[in-house]
Design an enzyme around this catalytic site. Structure first.
Site, PDB file in Angstrom:
ATOM      1  N   ASP A  27       5.413  14.506   4.977  1.00 10.12           N
ATOM      2  CA  ASP A  27       4.825  15.664   4.291  1.00 10.12           C
ATOM      3  C   ASP A  27       5.675  16.076   3.086  1.00 10.12           C
ATOM      4  O   ASP A  27       6.891  15.912   3.100  1.00 10.12           O
ATOM      5  CB  ASP A  27       4.730  16.828   5.292  1.00 10.12           C
ATOM      6  N   HIS A  44       2.945  10.798  -4.247  1.00  7.83           N
ATOM      7  CA  HIS A  44       2.541   9.811  -3.234  1.00  7.83           C
ATOM      8  C   HIS A  44       3.178   8.449  -3.535  1.00  7.83           C
ATOM      9  O   HIS A  44       3.625   7.739  -2.635  1.00  7.83           O
ATOM     10  CB  HIS A  44       1.013   9.687  -3.185  1.00  7.83           C
ATOM     11  N   LEU A 138       9.879  -5.040  15.155  1.00  2.24           N
ATOM     12  CA  LEU A 138       9.458  -3.642  15.006  1.00  2.24           C
ATOM     13  C   LEU A 138       7.936  -3.574  14.945  1.00  2.24           C
ATOM     14  O   LEU A 138       7.318  -4.301  14.168  1.00  2.24           O
ATOM     15  CB  LEU A 138      10.043  -3.059  13.697  1.00  2.24           C
TER      16      LEU A 138
HETATM   17  C1  FPP Z   1       1.604  14.453   2.652  1.00  6.83           C
HETATM   18  O1  FPP Z   1       2.044  15.075   1.474  1.00  6.83           O
HETATM   19  C2  FPP Z   1       1.432  13.029   2.469  1.00  6.83           C
HETATM   20  C3  FPP Z   1       0.250  12.364   2.501  1.00  6.83           C
HETATM   21  C4  FPP Z   1      -1.041  13.051   2.712  1.00  6.83           C
HETATM   22  C5  FPP Z   1       0.141  10.926   2.273  1.00  6.83           C
HETATM   23  C6  FPP Z   1       1.271  10.068   2.729  1.00  6.83           C
HETATM   24  C7  FPP Z   1       1.261   8.824   1.909  1.00  6.83           C
HETATM   25  C8  FPP Z   1       2.335   8.141   1.498  1.00  6.83           C
HETATM   26  C9  FPP Z   1       3.704   8.483   1.907  1.00  6.83           C
HETATM   27  C10 FPP Z   1       2.232   6.986   0.543  1.00  6.83           C
HETATM   28  C11 FPP Z   1       1.564   5.764   1.010  1.00  6.83           C
HETATM   29  C12 FPP Z   1       1.823   5.395   2.418  1.00  6.83           C
HETATM   30  C13 FPP Z   1       1.737   4.141   2.872  1.00  6.83           C
HETATM   31  C14 FPP Z   1       1.907   3.855   4.312  1.00  6.83           C
HETATM   32  C15 FPP Z   1       1.492   3.034   1.970  1.00  6.83           C
HETATM   33  P1  FPP Z   1       1.132  16.219   0.821  1.00  6.83           P
HETATM   34  O2  FPP Z   1       0.296  15.590  -0.219  1.00  6.83           O
HETATM   35  O3  FPP Z   1       0.364  16.920   1.896  1.00  6.83           O
HETATM   36  O4  FPP Z   1       2.252  17.140   0.219  1.00  6.83           O
HETATM   37  P2  FPP Z   1       2.198  18.715   0.005  1.00  6.83           P
HETATM   38  O5  FPP Z   1       2.066  19.335   1.375  1.00  6.83           O
HETATM   39  O6  FPP Z   1       3.521  19.018  -0.623  1.00  6.83           O
HETATM   40  O7  FPP Z   1       1.046  18.992  -0.886  1.00  6.83           O
END
Ligand code: FPP
Length: 249
Positions: A27, A44, A138
């Site tokens: 997050d 992201h 893993l």
């Molecule tokens: C939460 O941050 C994160 C996500 C919704 C997406 C997670 C994706 C990645 C880490 C990149 C790609 C992953 C893989 C496995 C290739 P948020 O957008 O909710 O952040 P915020 O709460 O600060 O808005």
């Protein structure tokens, strides 16, 4: 001075009680980007590097299973541009990393309502699952288009179908029969659940499986979470007294 990463890794290995299964709610990508006056997609993209870091850190620490919450069912409601940026990143991650993951002995599983993925994303998922099928070091569970309650509904439907078909008696329904119908069947429950960005919520992730997991909240935004941060979380886990509802030995 904080302990160097290599010393911390050596210490958690010597301790021995490395969690078999670590689950992570990644997050804070959006806030990380906002702090830099950059678009959310940039956060992201930087989060993808952190994924690489924790996979390598887990391999080095001797963790057997790593579960990452990459895209929730609720995330489909984000603006179309953000959803497509996340799906493109998933495809890019797989295109870039599949061969190396296979070579490192990582076996990838992808769980969730994959019927909602676009054909290129679904093909990428199939590709990484197939290419890494022989990995034994893993297990990497990627949760995409996933919700914990929906997973329990799915398992309940399967149980009901088995009872109706006479394959299972009502009295035979127990915790094992439920676990066996979850996406994570055959995988031990998480010992440690990490959430980044300081939020203290489960957000519908692995509701059944985290019943006895230790929780670790990191104040770091996901793109800043690296293998050193993972080792810190493991070291913290090793200081916990896990009782599973019983008394300490
Ligand atoms: C939460 O941050 C994160 C996500 C919704 C997406 C997670 C994706 C990645 C880490 C990149 C790609 C992953 C893989 C496995 C290739 P948020 O957008 O909710 O952040 P915020 O709460 O600060 O808005």
């Amino acid at each position: 001075m904080t302990e160097p990463q290599s010393a911390l890794l050596a210490r958690i290995r010597v301790h021995g009680a490395v969690p078999r299964h670590i689950a992570i709610i990644m997050d804070g990508n959006g806030r990380w980007a906002r702090e830099r006056h950059m678009p959310r997609a940039f956060g992201h993209r930087s989060g993808m590097k952190a994924v690489r870091e924790v996979v390598e850190g887990a391999l080095e620490a001797g963790v057997e299973w790593l579960s990452l919450f990459a895209f929730s069912q609720e995330n489909w409601q984000r603006p179309e541009t953000e959803v497509s940026a996340l799906m493109s990143l998933l495809e890019e991650y797989i295109a870039r990393e599949a061969a190396e993951l296979a070579q490192q002995g990582v076996r990838v599983f992808v769980h969730g309502d994959l019927s909602r993925l676009s054909p290129p994303a679904a093909n990428a998922v199939k590709r990484v699952v197939d290419e890494t099928a022989t990995g034994t070091k893993l297990g990497l569970n990627l949760f995409i288009s996933y919700g914990g309650r929906a997973e329990l509904v799915r398992a309940t439907r399967q149980l009901a179908a088995d009872v109706l078909a006479g394959r299972l008696g009502v009295d035979a329904i127990n915790e094992e029969e439920i676990s066996a119908r979850l996406y994570t069947a055959g995988c031990p429950d998480p010992d440690l659940l990490i959430r980044t960005s300081g939020e203290q919520r489960l957000s519908n992730f692995l509701l059944w499986q985290v019943a006895y997991a230790e929780l670790y909240i990191s104040s770091l935004f996901w793109p800043d979470f690296d293998r050193g941060a993972l080792y810190e979380a493991i070291a913290d886990f090793q200081r916990r007294d896990r009782r599973f509802g019983k008394v300490s030995t």
